[in-house]
Design an enzyme around this catalytic site. Structure first.
Site, PDB file in Angstrom:
ATOM      1  N   ARG A 171      42.956 -48.980  94.002  1.00  0.00           N
ATOM      2  CA  ARG A 171      44.050 -48.344  93.281  1.00  0.00           C
ATOM      3  C   ARG A 171      44.194 -49.005  91.917  1.00  0.00           C
ATOM      4  O   ARG A 171      44.105 -50.226  91.800  1.00  0.00           O
ATOM      5  CB  ARG A 171      45.377 -48.447  94.049  1.00  0.00           C
ATOM      6  CG  ARG A 171      45.472 -47.585  95.280  1.00  0.00           C
ATOM      7  CD  ARG A 171      45.504 -46.098  94.923  1.00  0.00           C
ATOM      8  NE  ARG A 171      45.681 -45.239  96.093  1.00  0.00           N
ATOM      9  CZ  ARG A 171      44.696 -44.773  96.843  1.00  0.00           C
ATOM     10  NH1 ARG A 171      43.445 -45.109  96.559  1.00  0.00           N
ATOM     11  NH2 ARG A 171      44.948 -43.981  97.870  1.00  0.00           N
ATOM     12  N   GLU A 189      45.477 -39.980  86.215  1.00  0.00           N
ATOM     13  CA  GLU A 189      44.331 -39.178  86.635  1.00  0.00           C
ATOM     14  C   GLU A 189      44.695 -37.699  86.616  1.00  0.00           C
ATOM     15  O   GLU A 189      45.791 -37.338  87.055  1.00  0.00           O
ATOM     16  CB  GLU A 189      43.895 -39.588  88.051  1.00  0.00           C
ATOM     17  CG  GLU A 189      43.416 -41.028  88.127  1.00  0.00           C
ATOM     18  CD  GLU A 189      42.933 -41.442  89.514  1.00  0.00           C
ATOM     19  OE1 GLU A 189      42.951 -40.579  90.432  1.00  0.00           O
ATOM     20  OE2 GLU A 189      42.555 -42.594  89.695  1.00  0.00           O
ATOM     21  N   HIS A 206      37.377 -40.937  90.330  1.00  0.00           N
ATOM     22  CA  HIS A 206      37.991 -41.104  91.652  1.00  0.00           C
ATOM     23  C   HIS A 206      37.170 -40.374  92.709  1.00  0.00           C
ATOM     24  O   HIS A 206      37.669 -39.517  93.447  1.00  0.00           O
ATOM     25  CB  HIS A 206      39.433 -40.625  91.663  1.00  0.00           C
ATOM     26  CG  HIS A 206      40.265 -41.338  92.696  1.00  0.00           C
ATOM     27  ND1 HIS A 206      41.599 -41.571  92.546  1.00  0.00           N
ATOM     28  CD2 HIS A 206      39.940 -41.868  93.911  1.00  0.00           C
ATOM     29  CE1 HIS A 206      42.073 -42.221  93.601  1.00  0.00           C
ATOM     30  NE2 HIS A 206      41.071 -42.411  94.446  1.00  0.00           N
TER      31      HIS A 206
END
Length: 315
Positions: free
Chosen positions: A234, A263, A282
């Site tokens: 994270r 994001e 991601h």
């Protein structure tokens, strides 16, 4: 029943689960682009009874939940979702269901980033396509030290691959003891020693109050100038300003990052202008096998709830 399926960027949901099994008269709407504005999100989702979230791509705070009068079921892919205000859901008696997942993709991507960094794969690929043959020495892994911040399920998977490469594995977390570290083939060291002595540092912690910002300027400045930093967990675990400063000044050799404070990553983000980073959007959980489980279980959650017996409840 109106069902919204959010953030299916790749438009794969309907090919991976048979949504034709939904009750007659159901309407499924797939959103393939992020909706980042809160008011726009509320306006788009107001008509829906069921909303399916893809992990934490779209935050669901109380201010959103309280403004969706038709919402009766929330489904998130995965077994937890820190972006959902579960208290707000409980207050409105909205059940929240999760799904299963495949346990290996993030560890696999971690090694993709490590190898991309130490073997200079992206840089040499770009140079070769531009007509240049070899632009720099790569690094070996055998005999090097891999420092794992977090040695749970994912950290242990990463450790096993490091052992196969002949690396020395060290680990630290707030709750890790020597016995648990040894069982994973690692040596427990203090946090300062891990950052100061490792050739590769990789993060594998859950983001929470105790871990937010756990990697800051002190930790990054302690790293060797030849060391690489990898984060597939994270973004909130790391002080991004401190990481940017370390990369710009070349105080570390480089970083491999799959997670970011915002994001999708904005087109003007300073990370995109750095040559000593390898960036992925991601992808840690974005595999065909994982998404098949996500969407299959999400469909099962909807059907079970519709029949009065909700599954995999988080709230």
């Amino acid at each position: 029943m109106k069902i919204a399926l959010l953030d299916d960027y790749l438009r794969v949901a309907e090919s991976l689960a048979d949504f034709r099994r939904l009750p007659p008269g159901s309407e499924l709407v797939v959103f393939d682009r992020p909706i980042t504005d809160r008011d726009a999100l509320i306006a788009a989702l107001r008509p829906f009874d069921v909303i399916v979230l893809m992990r934490e791509r779209t935050p669901f705070p109380a201010s959103v939940i309280e403004n969706l009068p038709n919402l009766r079921l929330l489904v998130t892919t995965g077994g937890r979702n820190a972006a959902i205000d579960l208290e707000a859901c409980r207050a409105r008696k909205i059940p929240v269901s999760g799904t299963g997942s495949v346990g290996t993709p993030t560890a696999e991507l971690t090694w993709g980033l490590i190898l991309a960094l130490v073997k200079r794969i992206p840089a040499e690929d770009r140079a070769l396509r531009a007509g240049t043959w070899q632009t720099g020495l790569t690094e070996g892994l055998a005999g090097k030290r891999l420092g794992l911040v977090g040695l749970g399920k994912l950290g242990t998977q990463v450790a096993r691959v490091g052992q196969a490469f002949g690396m020395e594995i060290v680990a630290w977390s707030q709750n890790l003891d020597e016995t648990r570290a040894a069982a994973a083939g690692a040596k427990r060291v203090e946090k300062g020693e891990l950052f100061a002595t490792s050739d590769v540092v990789s993060l594998h912690l859950v983001l929470g109050e105790r871990t937010r910002g756990i990697v800051g300027a002190d930790e990054l400045s302690a790293m060797k100038t030849t060391a690489f930093f990898v984060n597939t967990s994270r973004a909130g675990l790391v002080d991004m300003d401190a990481l940017l400063a370390a990369l710009r000044a070349e105080r570390i050799a480089g970083a491999g990052l799959d997670v970011f404070p915002e994001e999708p990553l904005p087109a003007n983000h300073p990370l995109l202008g750095l040559a000593n980073v390898v960036l992925t959007p991601h992808l840690g959980y974005v595999t065909r096998e994982n998404f098949a489980v996500f969407y299959r279980d999400a469909l099962e959650d909807i059907l079970a709830w519709h029949q009065g017996a909700p599954l995999r409840l988080l709230s």
